[in-house]
Design a protein around this motif. Sequence first.
Motif, PDB file in Angstrom:
ATOM      1  N   GLY A  12     -80.747 -40.716 -41.848  1.00  0.00           N
ATOM      2  CA  GLY A  12     -81.496 -41.870 -42.353  1.00  0.00           C
ATOM      3  C   GLY A  12     -82.949 -41.465 -42.563  1.00  0.00           C
ATOM      4  N   TYR A  13     -83.855 -42.443 -42.449  1.00  0.00           N
ATOM      5  CA  TYR A  13     -85.278 -42.144 -42.712  1.00  0.00           C
ATOM      6  C   TYR A  13     -85.805 -41.041 -41.798  1.00  0.00           C
ATOM      7  CZ  TYR A  13     -85.368 -46.247 -45.616  1.00  0.00           C
ATOM      8  OH  TYR A  13     -85.114 -47.144 -46.606  1.00  0.00           O
ATOM      9  N   GLY A  14     -85.540 -41.203 -40.469  1.00  0.00           N
ATOM     10  CA  GLY A  14     -86.071 -40.231 -39.509  1.00  0.00           C
ATOM     11  C   GLY A  14     -85.444 -38.855 -39.706  1.00  0.00           C
ATOM     12  N   ASN A  37     -74.626 -35.740 -40.558  1.00  0.00           N
ATOM     13  CA  ASN A  37     -74.632 -37.162 -40.923  1.00  0.00           C
ATOM     14  C   ASN A  37     -73.195 -37.608 -41.214  1.00  0.00           C
ATOM     15  OD1 ASN A  37     -76.140 -39.583 -41.478  1.00  0.00           O
ATOM     16  ND2 ASN A  37     -75.654 -39.313 -43.639  1.00  0.00           N
ATOM     17  N   LYS A  38     -72.930 -38.872 -40.925  1.00  0.00           N
ATOM     18  CA  LYS A  38     -71.592 -39.444 -41.119  1.00  0.00           C
ATOM     19  C   LYS A  38     -71.109 -39.299 -42.553  1.00  0.00           C
ATOM     20  CE  LYS A  38     -70.951 -43.240 -37.960  1.00  0.00           C
ATOM     21  NZ  LYS A  38     -71.074 -44.647 -37.721  1.00  0.00           N
ATOM     22  N   THR A  45     -81.680 -47.888 -45.789  1.00  0.00           N
ATOM     23  CA  THR A  45     -81.360 -49.066 -44.974  1.00  0.00           C
ATOM     24  C   THR A  45     -82.171 -50.274 -45.436  1.00  0.00           C
ATOM     25  OG1 THR A  45     -80.959 -47.544 -43.154  1.00  0.00           O
ATOM     26  CG2 THR A  45     -81.203 -49.844 -42.558  1.00  0.00           C
ATOM     27  N   THR A  46     -83.379 -50.024 -45.901  1.00  0.00           N
ATOM     28  CA  THR A  46     -84.288 -51.128 -46.285  1.00  0.00           C
ATOM     29  C   THR A  46     -83.841 -51.860 -47.561  1.00  0.00           C
ATOM     30  OG1 THR A  46     -85.677 -49.637 -47.532  1.00  0.00           O
ATOM     31  CG2 THR A  46     -86.276 -49.978 -45.253  1.00  0.00           C
ATOM     32  N   VAL A  81     -71.193 -37.898 -34.987  1.00  0.00           N
ATOM     33  CA  VAL A  81     -71.530 -37.497 -33.624  1.00  0.00           C
ATOM     34  C   VAL A  81     -70.747 -38.392 -32.670  1.00  0.00           C
ATOM     35  CG1 VAL A  81     -73.386 -37.286 -31.925  1.00  0.00           C
ATOM     36  CG2 VAL A  81     -73.861 -36.861 -34.360  1.00  0.00           C
ATOM     37  N   ASP A 296     -85.294 -45.612 -35.078  1.00  0.00           N
ATOM     38  CA  ASP A 296     -84.883 -46.763 -34.263  1.00  0.00           C
ATOM     39  C   ASP A 296     -84.385 -46.381 -32.867  1.00  0.00           C
ATOM     40  OD1 ASP A 296     -85.537 -48.272 -36.434  1.00  0.00           O
ATOM     41  OD2 ASP A 296     -83.512 -48.996 -36.859  1.00  0.00           O
ATOM     42  N   THR A 312     -89.292 -49.573 -37.457  1.00  0.00           N
ATOM     43  CA  THR A 312     -89.342 -49.684 -38.919  1.00  0.00           C
ATOM     44  C   THR A 312     -89.146 -48.318 -39.576  1.00  0.00           C
ATOM     45  OG1 THR A 312     -91.725 -49.327 -38.970  1.00  0.00           O
ATOM     46  CG2 THR A 312     -90.997 -51.618 -38.864  1.00  0.00           C
ATOM     47  N   ALA A 313     -88.823 -48.371 -40.867  1.00  0.00           N
ATOM     48  CA  ALA A 313     -88.707 -47.150 -41.663  1.00  0.00           C
ATOM     49  C   ALA A 313     -90.076 -46.475 -41.772  1.00  0.00           C
ATOM     50  CB  ALA A 313     -88.178 -47.510 -43.049  1.00  0.00           C
ATOM     51  N   GLN A 314     -91.095 -47.328 -41.892  1.00  0.00           N
ATOM     52  CA  GLN A 314     -92.463 -46.819 -42.006  1.00  0.00           C
ATOM     53  C   GLN A 314     -92.777 -45.859 -40.848  1.00  0.00           C
ATOM     54  OE1 GLN A 314     -96.877 -48.842 -42.545  1.00  0.00           O
ATOM     55  NE2 GLN A 314     -95.242 -50.135 -41.932  1.00  0.00           N
ATOM     56  N   LYS A 373     -94.005 -54.158 -52.842  1.00  0.00           N
ATOM     57  CA  LYS A 373     -92.791 -53.704 -52.147  1.00  0.00           C
ATOM     58  C   LYS A 373     -92.118 -52.584 -52.941  1.00  0.00           C
ATOM     59  CE  LYS A 373     -89.277 -54.983 -49.106  1.00  0.00           C
ATOM     60  NZ  LYS A 373     -89.244 -53.722 -48.422  1.00  0.00           N
TER      61      LYS A 373
HETATM   62  P1  FAD Z   1     -81.364 -45.183 -40.294  1.00  0.00           P
HETATM   63  O1  FAD Z   1     -82.235 -45.133 -41.491  1.00  0.00           O
HETATM   64  O2  FAD Z   1     -80.537 -46.404 -40.089  1.00  0.00           O
HETATM   65  O3  FAD Z   1     -80.434 -43.905 -40.330  1.00  0.00           O
HETATM   66  C1  FAD Z   1     -79.502 -43.591 -39.330  1.00  0.00           C
HETATM   67  C2  FAD Z   1     -78.535 -42.584 -39.925  1.00  0.00           C
HETATM   68  O4  FAD Z   1     -77.689 -42.066 -38.894  1.00  0.00           O
HETATM   69  C3  FAD Z   1     -77.615 -43.180 -40.987  1.00  0.00           C
HETATM   70  O5  FAD Z   1     -77.582 -42.342 -42.118  1.00  0.00           O
HETATM   71  C4  FAD Z   1     -76.250 -43.216 -40.301  1.00  0.00           C
HETATM   72  O6  FAD Z   1     -75.171 -43.055 -41.202  1.00  0.00           O
HETATM   73  C5  FAD Z   1     -76.370 -42.024 -39.366  1.00  0.00           C
HETATM   74  N1  FAD Z   1     -75.477 -42.135 -38.203  1.00  0.00           N
HETATM   75  C6  FAD Z   1     -75.356 -43.194 -37.363  1.00  0.00           C
HETATM   76  N2  FAD Z   1     -74.457 -42.914 -36.407  1.00  0.00           N
HETATM   77  C7  FAD Z   1     -74.015 -41.674 -36.644  1.00  0.00           C
HETATM   78  C8  FAD Z   1     -73.082 -40.828 -35.989  1.00  0.00           C
HETATM   79  N3  FAD Z   1     -72.422 -41.220 -34.896  1.00  0.00           N
HETATM   80  N4  FAD Z   1     -72.865 -39.598 -36.492  1.00  0.00           N
HETATM   81  C9  FAD Z   1     -73.526 -39.173 -37.616  1.00  0.00           C
HETATM   82  N5  FAD Z   1     -74.422 -39.929 -38.269  1.00  0.00           N
HETATM   83  C10 FAD Z   1     -74.663 -41.155 -37.794  1.00  0.00           C
HETATM   84  N6  FAD Z   1     -88.434 -51.054 -42.268  1.00  0.00           N
HETATM   85  C11 FAD Z   1     -89.591 -50.930 -42.961  1.00  0.00           C
HETATM   86  O7  FAD Z   1     -90.492 -50.177 -42.542  1.00  0.00           O
HETATM   87  N7  FAD Z   1     -89.801 -51.596 -44.135  1.00  0.00           N
HETATM   88  C12 FAD Z   1     -88.853 -52.394 -44.675  1.00  0.00           C
HETATM   89  O8  FAD Z   1     -89.054 -52.990 -45.732  1.00  0.00           O
HETATM   90  C13 FAD Z   1     -87.621 -52.551 -43.984  1.00  0.00           C
HETATM   91  N8  FAD Z   1     -86.639 -53.300 -44.514  1.00  0.00           N
HETATM   92  C14 FAD Z   1     -85.427 -53.381 -43.870  1.00  0.00           C
HETATM   93  C15 FAD Z   1     -84.403 -54.119 -44.465  1.00  0.00           C
HETATM   94  C16 FAD Z   1     -83.185 -54.217 -43.841  1.00  0.00           C
HETATM   95  C17 FAD Z   1     -82.086 -54.997 -44.510  1.00  0.00           C
HETATM   96  C18 FAD Z   1     -82.955 -53.573 -42.600  1.00  0.00           C
HETATM   97  C19 FAD Z   1     -81.598 -53.670 -41.930  1.00  0.00           C
HETATM   98  C20 FAD Z   1     -83.955 -52.836 -41.992  1.00  0.00           C
HETATM   99  C21 FAD Z   1     -85.203 -52.729 -42.633  1.00  0.00           C
HETATM  100  N9  FAD Z   1     -86.248 -51.972 -42.071  1.00  0.00           N
HETATM  101  C22 FAD Z   1     -87.448 -51.840 -42.751  1.00  0.00           C
HETATM  102  C23 FAD Z   1     -86.042 -51.234 -40.813  1.00  0.00           C
HETATM  103  C24 FAD Z   1     -85.626 -49.780 -41.151  1.00  0.00           C
HETATM  104  O9  FAD Z   1     -84.563 -49.776 -42.060  1.00  0.00           O
HETATM  105  C25 FAD Z   1     -85.245 -48.984 -39.905  1.00  0.00           C
HETATM  106  O10 FAD Z   1     -86.266 -49.081 -38.954  1.00  0.00           O
HETATM  107  C26 FAD Z   1     -85.024 -47.519 -40.326  1.00  0.00           C
HETATM  108  O11 FAD Z   1     -83.881 -47.425 -41.130  1.00  0.00           O
HETATM  109  C27 FAD Z   1     -84.874 -46.614 -39.107  1.00  0.00           C
HETATM  110  O12 FAD Z   1     -84.655 -45.297 -39.536  1.00  0.00           O
HETATM  111  P2  FAD Z   1     -83.656 -44.347 -38.714  1.00  0.00           P
HETATM  112  O13 FAD Z   1     -83.740 -43.004 -39.318  1.00  0.00           O
HETATM  113  O14 FAD Z   1     -83.903 -44.493 -37.260  1.00  0.00           O
HETATM  114  O15 FAD Z   1     -82.217 -44.991 -38.950  1.00  0.00           O
END
Ligand code: FAD
Length: 399
Positions: A12-14, A37-38, A45-46, A81, A296, A312-314, A373
Amino acid sequence: MSKPKILILGGGYGGIMSAVRLQKELGSDEAEITLVNKHNYHYQTTWLHENAAGTLHHDKTRIMIDNIIDMNKVNFVQDSVVEIKKDEKRVILENAELTYDYLIIALGSDPETFGIQGLKENAFSIRSINSVRKIREHIDYSFARYNNEGQKDELITIIVGGAGFTGIEFVGELADRVPELCREYDIPREKVRVVNIEAAPTVLPGFDEELVEYAINNLERRGIEFLVNTPIKECHPDGVVLANGDEIKASTIVWTGGVRGNHLVEEAGFETMRGRVKVDKDLRMPGYDYIFVAGDCALIIDEAANRPYPPTAQIAIQQAYTIGRNIKALMNGGKMEEFKPDIKGTVASLGKGEAIGKVGNKKLFGATASAMKKVIDNRYLFLIGGVPMVIKKGKLKLF
Ligand code: FAD
Ligand code: NAD
């Protein structure tokens, strides 16, 4: 001597941004980088609330991973994972097992259901391409059934549980989508109910009051109903029970009541709060010098406000930059840096051409906020793939 192994969990983002930064920071002879990644795609996600409502096709939201990372520099493993064996420096996948010298955990979130009876089983959640495709198809099918199955009101009632940013952005998309569905399935618009239920005394608790008022007025005008001060107590296949004892029947219930860190982090035996690890200032796992946490799954404290930053994604994107530099420093004996989030603001969409936002001290409304946005979304695409990615996947029509 073998190269140090860097393993990134989650694309995902991180995770994807960590891979992008590490492939820039390190030469291919310096480390062996692996991303797990899955799916073979990254998704934004946003944007998932748009796919869930059916206002944007999910192919726009997902990007093939080999379009983002340099496969000569990063090994990509498509797998899930299953377990992180922290003391053995091993990660168990569904189909393989990997070892690491440095680990980045970026597995995102799970829905937080607060133990509410029946929620896990009966409510949809907005969390992946697969989950939102199901929501879109379920809503479509429920509308299609309405005129075939005795015009039951619950078939065209949609409950959205939780009016945080996800809930509000989702009902904003539904406000656009419902009139289209009504035309498609010959249903009068006034028969359809979209009810956003919130436990707190207001929607978007804690956000700027003037912007919240704008959002409520805008969404109510477009047919969204709000119930505030009204916690959902139980969820059944055919509706919800509220804390005040009232029941609302609905064939579609979408839970947007909050998130917690991915369950795998807690299951690995790390200390967590709502599934999130309170990371050290350099984003390392306390007690584990070679494990970093992004997005997250990580909890960082806003010291001025004395509470955790909302996930957040930010923040996830910014953390990836710090992690990239810190892993390089760790490998080369350099100085590690502290992560200091640079919060530029918050902008939430309310549907097509409508949004609210606060950027610095400036409040944005309507078309201006909506254009902002899109600029934020396009900027992210630029970071992962330059101008070609913006052209391919971006939201280019700002107004
Ligand atoms: P994610 O981006 O969710 O990525 C996690 C990744 O891990 C995914 O690709 C998933 O497939 C993978 N994964 C999960 N489990 C496994 C596993 N067991 N094995 C292998 N891979 C796996 N934040 C903002 O800053 N601005 C916004 O406008 C905003 N809008 C949003 C709108 C919505 C509808 C939602 C739901 C959230 C929004 N957010 C926003 C919050 C933001 O999306 C999250 O904080 C951000 O996605 C976190 O990034 P991440 O990398 O931790 O997780
Ligand atoms: P959230 O925790 O921000 O909001 C959940 C809402 O559900 C809260 O208002 C809460 O009071 C309510 N709730 C909890 N239990 C309830 C119950 N039993 N009945 C009714 N309501 C209940 O969660 P979210 O909206 O999913 O957001 C998750 C994270 O993603 C947050 O950090 C948010 O800032 C971020 N996000 C940001 C944006 C944006 O910047 N545009 C958009 C979406 C999400």
